[in-house]
Design an enzyme around this catalytic site. Structure first.
Site, short mmCIF file in Angstrom:
data_model
loop_
_atom_site.label_atom_id
_atom_site.label_comp_id
_atom_site.label_asym_id
_atom_site.label_seq_id
_atom_site.Cartn_x
_atom_site.Cartn_y
_atom_site.Cartn_z
N GLU B 51 0.74 -1.20 0.15
CA GLU B 51 0.04 -0.02 0.18
C GLU B 51 0.84 1.18 -0.01
O GLU B 51 0.38 2.11 -0.59
CB GLU B 51 -1.00 0.10 1.17
CG GLU B 51 -2.18 -0.82 1.12
CD GLU B 51 -1.77 -2.28 1.68
OE1 GLU B 51 -0.84 -2.63 2.06
OE2 GLU B 51 -2.81 -3.15 1.81
N PHE B 113 -10.93 -6.41 14.63
CA PHE B 113 -9.94 -6.72 13.67
C PHE B 113 -9.71 -5.91 12.60
O PHE B 113 -10.54 -5.28 12.04
CB PHE B 113 -10.36 -8.27 13.28
CG PHE B 113 -9.57 -8.77 12.18
CD1 PHE B 113 -8.15 -9.10 12.73
CD2 PHE B 113 -9.71 -8.86 10.86
CE1 PHE B 113 -7.09 -9.73 11.53
CE2 PHE B 113 -8.72 -9.44 9.74
CZ PHE B 113 -7.45 -9.77 10.39
N GLN B 114 -8.62 -5.44 12.31
CA GLN B 114 -7.88 -4.45 11.26
C GLN B 114 -8.81 -3.21 11.51
O GLN B 114 -9.08 -2.46 10.79
CB GLN B 114 -8.36 -5.18 9.74
CG GLN B 114 -7.38 -6.38 9.62
CD GLN B 114 -7.26 -6.69 8.27
OE1 GLN B 114 -8.25 -6.59 7.51
NE2 GLN B 114 -6.17 -7.34 7.94
N LYS B 163 -17.51 -0.36 6.62
CA LYS B 163 -18.26 -1.17 5.68
C LYS B 163 -19.66 -1.24 5.47
O LYS B 163 -20.23 -1.42 4.38
CB LYS B 163 -17.62 -2.55 6.06
CG LYS B 163 -18.17 -3.69 5.30
CD LYS B 163 -17.47 -5.08 5.71
CE LYS B 163 -18.00 -6.28 4.91
NZ LYS B 163 -17.40 -6.38 3.82
N MET B 469 24.47 8.58 0.27
CA MET B 469 24.09 9.80 0.89
C MET B 469 24.59 9.93 2.28
O MET B 469 25.29 10.90 2.71
CB MET B 469 22.75 10.45 0.69
CG MET B 469 22.62 12.03 0.98
SD MET B 469 23.90 12.64 -0.30
CE MET B 469 22.63 13.54 -1.10
#
Lengths: 163, 575
Positions: B51, B113-114, B163, B469
């Site tokens: 993601e 959950f999540q 949802k 760097m």
């Protein structure tokens, strides 16, 4: 560095308070006092914010607040006559009779009210500027033991009579 | 009233916003939306492999096309993984709308959950964020999200979609109008103020234009070029502003800042009027603030009023869109006598030109030079690190070329996914990703996305087996304590290794094999003369990405360099 006051009209939905408060902590601005409550329009809340800052930072704070989508309007109270008060409760425990009499006298002098008591405790309420509340707290602190302080932060509104 | 399921209105909204590509990664809380998208022919869903990369892909798509990039991820880890991508877009003002799934409203707060509070997490790094709490608000919230993302100073907007709301029936209408009382992006230019600012230019002996990313976002390069040609005022750019005017233009001096060109940094320090457009004067541009443009009166034009006088005090502030300001400026433009000033600038450029010293292995400058000479049209995307600075120094940009780079956040791992997004948005334009072995591995999984999408992106890895760097900083300022920068280091190595030797293990990973594992192409380039054939081979792969791994000298540095906190004139020129 000096203390300044801002009033904000903001959207009245969840997350807006933390958005404004979060801006202050994220940018390391010195937030001194913040109050919020709904207005005559239930979809709009009004915040009164006290900050301690230098001039340049204060300008930044106003701009950063203005930039938030949730902020409808920013009012700088620096040069506007306002009424500004803070709600303060002081509870004094283990106060004997003479203590309680003294508390009554102090309350009268400060235009505060004694709103509750029993034989050992006494509760005063004061609605004044935060500086005056500071003085009252100091006085009570210096003269009594076992005190409990709850203060609400200032709310402010533009004056009508320009006093 | 006609009723629609939330997911159907969602898809309808995307179509009305002209969205035909969605960067999406499915998960438990967005299965209903993905099911709706499955039935849809006009919107293509691109499946990245992480993601964070997903958001960078939408970002590369948005920067290169000017359209709003759309992200769709699930709740919890899906949403949390977006964070770096969102911050990257925020600091470079990239318009994105990021939709995250959320657990049903009745489960919020129960540590379901999540479940994560993604709006809380992203509050400080997006332009606007809100959780949808009522089906009736769905259309309005999406409409506002797109409007906020693309107007004013663009930026990412996060919308959290529980949802249960997405499967609820409700109003089928998608609003046509937006009215947000707290958000009225400024339009127009204050002409009086602008004339005053330009008055400074006409009186100046050493006027200088400092151009930032705002001019590129406004796509106002042509207006800028016209203004420069009419006034003959020299131009310096920030990294984000690079390319606003052709880098080959006689009045273009170079980039300013930490790794800016000598002449450009000197120009800022010596000019008497600094006329800046669309830059927020980041510390990488100004270095020591009190010494910055000390001899100059400063004009600052920016669309974001909060950017003005944030970092430096300016004499004339103007809140305006860069494009609108430049168009107005052209009307009042007159020719300035800058011959003497240009002569001074030219001398500085001749005295200290940007060149790399000859080195072992493949010289990064030679790779970039090859791109300059052989690609008339291209989108060049960088990752973050030494290769990024070399690119910003040596890459020539003309009207037909674009540079995408993570300037504000400096996000390693940006390059490959942003290049993928850019190619998806510009299927006919060559896209070249210049990256390092460090940054490449931060989103290496996106090779799978590039292969799946059949994108012939050319990925140039400047491999020095170091996080270069940081190594450079250790080399210059930490007595060569190479702390945690060697990407070849093994358990058995000397803990305080002083640099590469013949005993070093081979490169890790083997990028050529890695490319093959992804069903892409990989070529390792170890000599200068192999550069051209490698690019030619890459160009023959029209349906898959090619990794060109350039083994470069570990000692290669980015110079000039201004150490943080030092004045811009205090440049390390050689080492």
């Amino acid at each position: 560095m000096k203390k300044r006051w801002i009033s904000l009209y903001v959207e009245n939905y969840s997350g807006v308070l933390v958005k404004v408060a979060g801006l202050f902590s994220a940018k390391a601005y010195n937030l001194d006092s913040l109050t919020v409550g709904p207005t005559e329009d239930p979809t709009v809340s009004r915040m009164t914010i006290g900050v301690i800052s230098d001039d340049a930072t204060f300008e930044q704070i106003k701009k950063q607040l203005n930039r938030c989508v949730e902020v409808i309007k920013v009012i700088d109270f620096t040069n506007i006559p306002i009424h500004r008060d803070e709600l303060l409760y002081i509870k004094i425990a283990s106060a004997d009779k003479s203590d309680r009499e003294e508390v009554f006298r102090i309350a009268q002098a400060f235009k505060a009210e004694v709103i509750d008591c029993d034989m050992e405790q006494i509760l005063i309420r004061c609605v004044q500027s935060e500086q005056r509340n500071d003085s009252l707290i100091q006085l009570v602190h210096d003269n009594f033991k076992n005190i409990e302080v709850v203060r609400g932060g200032s709310v402010a509104i533009e004056s009508i009579s320009m006093l | 009233m006609k009723q629609l399921k939330g997911t159907s209105l969602f898809v309808k909204a995307l179509k009305e916003e002209g969205v035909d590509k969605v960067f999406g990664y499915p998960g438990g809380m967005v299965t209903d939306i993905f099911d709706e998208l499955y039935k849809e022919d006009d919107i293509e869903v691109i499946l990245p492999r992480h993601e964070q990369a997903l958001v960078h892909e939408a970002d590369g798509y948005a920067r290169s096309t000017g359209k709003v990039g759309v992200c769709l991820v699930t709740s919890g880890p899906g949403a949390a993984n977006m964070v770096t991508g969102i911050a990257t877009a925020y600091y470079d003002s990239v318009p994105l709308v990021c939709f995250s799934g959320q657990v049903p409203l009745n489960l919020i707060g129960g540590d379901a959950f999540q479940e994560v509070d993604i709006i809380g997490i992203t509050r400080g790094i997006c332009k606007y964020g809100v959780i949808l709490k009522d089906r009736k608000d769905l259309g309005r919230v999406i409409k506002e999200a797109f409007y906020i993302a693309r107007t004013g100073k663009p930026g990412p907007v996060v919308i959290d979609l529980p949802k249960n709301i997405m499967v609820e029936m409700g109003d089928a209408e998608y609003p046509k109008e937006v009215n947000i009382r707290g958000y009225k992006p400024s339009t127009g230019v204050h002409i009086g103020q602008l004339k005053k600012a330009m008055g400074l230019l006409w009186k100046a002996e050493k006027p200088l234009l400092l151009i930032g990313g705002g001019v590129n976002i406004a796509r106002a390069g042509e207006a800028l070029t016209k203004f420069v040609e009419e006034t003959q005022i020299p131009v310096v750019t920030t990294i984000m502003g690079k390319g606003a005017i052709d880098t080959t233009h006689p009045y273009y001096i170079g980039n300013v800042g930490m790794h800016g060109e000598y002449a450009a940094n000197m120009a800022v320090s010596e000019c008497d009027v600094l006329y800046s457009i669309g830059t927020r004067f980041s510390d990488r541009v100004t270095s020591k603030i009190s010494e910055f443009a000390k001899k100059a009166k400063i004009v600052h034009i920016d669309i974001d009023s909060a950017a003005i006088s944030k970092n430096i005090k300016v004499d004339i502030p103007i809140v305006a869109d860069a494009g609108e300001a430049l168009n107005a400026m052209i009307k009042y433009a007159k020719c300035c006598d800058t011959k003497e000033w240009m002569e001074i600038l030219r001398k500085w450029k001749e005295e200290f030109p940007l060149v790399m010293r000859p080195s072992k292995g493949v010289c990064p400058e030679a790779v970039i030079e090859y791109i300059n000479r052989n690609f008339e049209r291209a989108i060049v995307v960088t990752d973050v690190g030494q290769h990024q600075m070399w690119t910003t120094q040596f890459l020539e940009l003309t009207k037909k070329k674009q540079l995408l780079t993570s300037g504000g956040m400096g996000t390693m791992g940006y390059g490959l996914p942003a290049a993928i997004g850019a190619r998806i948005g510009n299927p006919d334009c060559p896209v070249i990703c210049i990256t390092g072995d460090g940054g490449m591995q931060m989103n290496i999984q996106e090779m799978a996305t590039a292969v799946a999408q059949e994108l012939p992106v050319i990925i140039c890895i400047m491999n020095n087996s170091y996080l270069g760097m940081v190594r450079q900083i250790q080399e210059l300022f930490y007595a060569r304590h190479y702390s945690s920068v060697c990407t070849r280091k093994r358990k058995g190595c000397d803990a305080r290794c002083g640099g590469p030797s013949s005993k070093c293990p081979p490169y890790t990973p083997d990028f050529v094999k890695l490319a093959e594992a992804y069903d892409a192409f990989g070529i390792r380039v170890e000599k200068e003369e192999e550069i051209a054939p490698a690019f030619e081979a890459a160009l023959r792969n029209t349906k898959a990405p090619t990794i060109l791994e350039f083994l470069i000298d570990q000692k290669e540095m980015v110079l000039p360099m201004v150490q943080g906190g030092k004045p811009l004139t205090d440049m390390i020129m050689d080492y």
